[in-house]
Every structure is written in C-alpha cells, then in structure tokens.
Design an enzyme around this catalytic site. Structure first.
Site, PDB file in Angstrom:
ATOM      1  N   LYS A 153      -4.080  -2.617   9.264  1.00 29.74           N
ATOM      2  CA  LYS A 153      -4.061  -2.776   7.808  1.00 29.74           C
ATOM      3  C   LYS A 153      -5.431  -3.140   7.221  1.00 29.74           C
ATOM      4  O   LYS A 153      -5.529  -3.600   6.077  1.00 29.74           O
ATOM      5  CB  LYS A 153      -3.034  -3.818   7.349  1.00 29.74           C
ATOM      6  CG  LYS A 153      -1.607  -3.634   7.843  1.00 29.74           C
ATOM      7  CD  LYS A 153      -1.119  -2.220   7.827  1.00 29.74           C
ATOM      8  CE  LYS A 153      -0.822  -1.646   6.470  1.00 29.74           C
ATOM      9  NZ  LYS A 153      -0.405  -0.206   6.591  1.00 29.74           N
ATOM     10  N   THR A 180       2.170  -1.330  -3.062  1.00 27.94           N
ATOM     11  CA  THR A 180       2.231  -2.542  -3.881  1.00 27.94           C
ATOM     12  C   THR A 180       2.808  -3.653  -3.003  1.00 27.94           C
ATOM     13  O   THR A 180       3.821  -3.459  -2.328  1.00 27.94           O
ATOM     14  CB  THR A 180       3.160  -2.306  -5.093  1.00 27.94           C
ATOM     15  OG1 THR A 180       2.736  -1.099  -5.714  1.00 27.94           O
ATOM     16  CG2 THR A 180       3.087  -3.451  -6.080  1.00 27.94           C
TER      17      THR A 180
END
Ligand SMILES: Nc1ncnc2c1ncn2[C@@H]1O[C@H](COP(=O)(O)OS(=O)(=O)O)[C@@H](OP(=O)(O)O)[C@H]1O
Length: 351
Positions: free
Chosen positions: A108, A317
C-alpha cells in the site's frame, strides 16, 4: 588518378586547370554520395551485427511479433510471415533475464504506481503480476522465476514488484543469493495512512471484519497496540530494514516517498531513474493530474497512446477513523519513524 578520370570521363582538357579541378571534384563528390546512399541499408545491418550498440525499444520497428496489425494479417492468410532480417536479429538478442532491480515494498505504499510509471521507460521491462517468488514460490526455483520475466535486450532492465518481500524474513538472503548486485526499491508511506489503506483493502474483500479501532488495540483501555496485526506490523519500517541491511549496503536500496510519488511523480521518478542508471526520460511531460481520480495519471501508458490512470483498487476512499486512535498510532510509530529517518538519511515528514 586525375588523368585517368579525365580520360575516362572525357573531361575537355582545354578547360583552365582550376575549372577542370573543380569539375573533377564535383564528379568525385557525386560518386562518393551515390556509393554512400546505395550501401546505407546494408552497411547499417553490418554495423549492428559487428558493433552492436545498445538498442532502444522505441526504435523497435512495429514489425515485432505481437504487434496487432501484423498478427491479424498473417492469421487471415494462414501463413506466418518470415520476419525481416533486422527483426530476426532483434529476436535473437531478446532473452528472459532475472531481474536486476526489484520493488520490494511496502504494501500500500504506491508500488503499483511506481512500476506503471517506470514501465514507460524504454529501457525498463517489467512483469505485470506480482511473482511472490522470494516469499511464497521460492521452491519453484530460479528457472521458474526467470520464465515469468519479459524478454529484454542487453542493456534493458528487468523488474518486478512484490511488496510483501520487505517484511519477509527470508527475502534478503534469497535475493542476495540470486545476485548480490540486485538494486532494491522501497516505496514508503506514512505508516498510519498505510495501515488504514491496508485495512480498507481487507474491508473491501471482507465487509464483516471488526472496526479498525478495535483491531488496533490489544487492550483499548490501556491503549496497548496490537503489533501482531499485520496492518500495524508492516509500518515498523526500521525493524524490517535492519534485516535487509544484514545482506545489502544501504546505498543499494532506494527509498521512494509514497507521498511525493503523488504530489510530484516526475521528481520521484527522476531519483529512481538515476538510481537505476537510466537516462532521465520520464519527466513531468508524462503526467497529468486527473481531478476525478484525484491522482496523477500517465498521458500515455506503455505501448499505448491513450491516457492511463491506475485501476479502481488504487486510490480508494478510506473510512473515517477515530482521531484519538490515529493520534495514538502516531505516538506509537514516532520513535520507529525517527530511527528509519536516521538509517536512510531521509526525513519523510510523517510527524
Ligand atoms: N498515481 C496513483 N494513482 C492511484 N494510486 C496511487 C497513485 N500513486 C500512489 N498511489 C497510492 O498507491 C496506493 C496503493 O499502493 P500499492 O500499489 O503499493 O498497493 S499494493 O500493495 O500493491 O496493493 C493507493 O492507496 P489507497 O489510496 O489507500 O488506495 C494510493 O494512495
């Protein structure tokens, strides 16, 4: 020689010597140019075979196998056309090679963005999927690993990315035993945001998991953080880096800021190209900011003329997290971040 040419070309001897010389010079120049242009094609081929220069892929002709228009043509005729000699030569020079550079982490951090951007470089070829060789597939052997790689020309860099390598205990020794000279790249991102991003990914696959807040603590009342939760564990960069430094000098590892990869992709790509010994070809001209996506995207992806943003799973999001928990995590990571800045000589500005 001049007199023989005079006779041969029947140059009027009555001409004044200066004009005669000028005329002869023009004829010789014409002959020389004629010979030069007639042999240009074959001489180029000879030069390539005798003194191979580092071939660049943009110069690759659109006749290479795999090029769509050609494929359709020979499929409809039922006969595969014999590639032109210069194409055959290039085919012979292309081999699958073990990677000379690997994006080893972090999960990530922005590893997909970095690899997609780097692939725009004509001297970089990369495998798209994550091979997970040095963590999950090591028993399959180096031949299996090499076979996953794209074919490259001498001088082109083969790359792959598997972000879990950074936290795999065995990975440094294994990569070092493949080649001590392997260049390593780590994209790092604020460990708190990284943890939330990691959690967001898991949540998208398993919507029933407990909240981020409850997974963060071993005991919420005492505020004891659960460092065995992988989302928290991965962000202790200093600890993982120590393991790599047992096998690689720090100069062989490049740390890319995941935040700057978003705010200034060309700047970070400049550093990466320098580290890989590549010409700085990827510049700010290659990027545009896509307002809908909220991220930088490529004006043209590799092998395409169309703009390209990363997929929907990149730039998700994040859920709202209790700010007290975020603060507690910041406090937890601070000493590890400081240590990491010290070890890398870079301040990533997460505090
Ligand atoms: N240009 C661009 N476009 C989209 N996303 C971008 C880009 N640059 C960096 N990022 C950030 O990359 C985050 C995903 O990181 P990784 O690619 O390393 O994820 S993974 O480990 O391979 O799953 C991803 O994390 P999330 O925002 O949490 O989805 C992005 O923040």
């Amino acid at each position: 020689m001049g007199q023989r040419l005079n006779r041969c070309l029947d140059v009027p001897v009555a001409l004044p010597p200066l004009r005669r010389r000028l005329l002869l010079l023009s004829i010789m120049l014409f002959l020389w140019l004629y010979m030069f242009y007639s042999c240009a094609g074959s001489c180029a081929g000879l030069a390539a075979a005798g003194h191979p220069r580092r071939p660049r892929s943009p110069a690759l002709p659109p006749l290479l196998p795999g090029e769509p228009a050609k494929r359709t043509a020979w499929r409809s005729s039922g006969q595969r056309p014999t590639p032109q000699p210069h194409v055959q030569l290039l085919q012979r020079l292309r081999h699958k090679r073990l990677p000379q550079a690997i994006i080893i982490g972090v999960k990530k951090g922005g590893t997909r963005a970095l690899l997609e951007f780097l692939r725009v470089h004509p001297d970089v070829r990369a495998v798209g999927a994550e091979p997970h060789f040095f963590d999950r597939n090591y028993e399959r052997g180096l031949a299996w690993y090499r076979d996953l790689m794209p074919k490259t020309l001498e001088g082109q860099i083969t790359m792959e990315k598997t972000p879990s390598y950074f936290v795999t205990k065995e990975a440094p020794a294994r990569i070092s035993s493949m080649s001590k000279g392997t260049k390593l790249i780590v994209v790092v991102r604020d460990p708190v945001t990284r943890a939330i991003s990691d959690y967001t990914q898991t949540l998208s696959k398993k919507p029933d998991i407990p909240t981020f807040e409850s997974l963060t603590f071993k005991n919420r009342t005492t505020g004891l953080i659960d460092t065995s939760w992988s989302a928290i564990q991965i962000g202790i960069y200093a600890k993982h880096l120590e393991n790599w430094l047992l096998y690689f000098p720090i100069g062989q590892i490049l740390f890319v800021s995941g935040e700057r990869l978003i705010s200034d992709p060309a700047g970070e790509l400049g550093r990466v190209q320098d580290f890989l010994g590549l010409k700085r070809i990827i510049t700010d001209k290659h990027f545009y900011f896509n307002k809908t996506k909220g991220f930088p995207c490529l004006k043209k992806a590799e092998g395409s003329s169309k703009p390209h943003c990363l997929g929907k799973t990149k730039g998700r999001t994040h859920p709202d997290i209790d700010q007290e928990v975020v603060q507690r995590l910041r406090d937890f990571y601070r000493p590890f971040n400081m240590k990491f800045y010290q070890m890398t000589g870079q301040d990533f500005g997460w505090d």
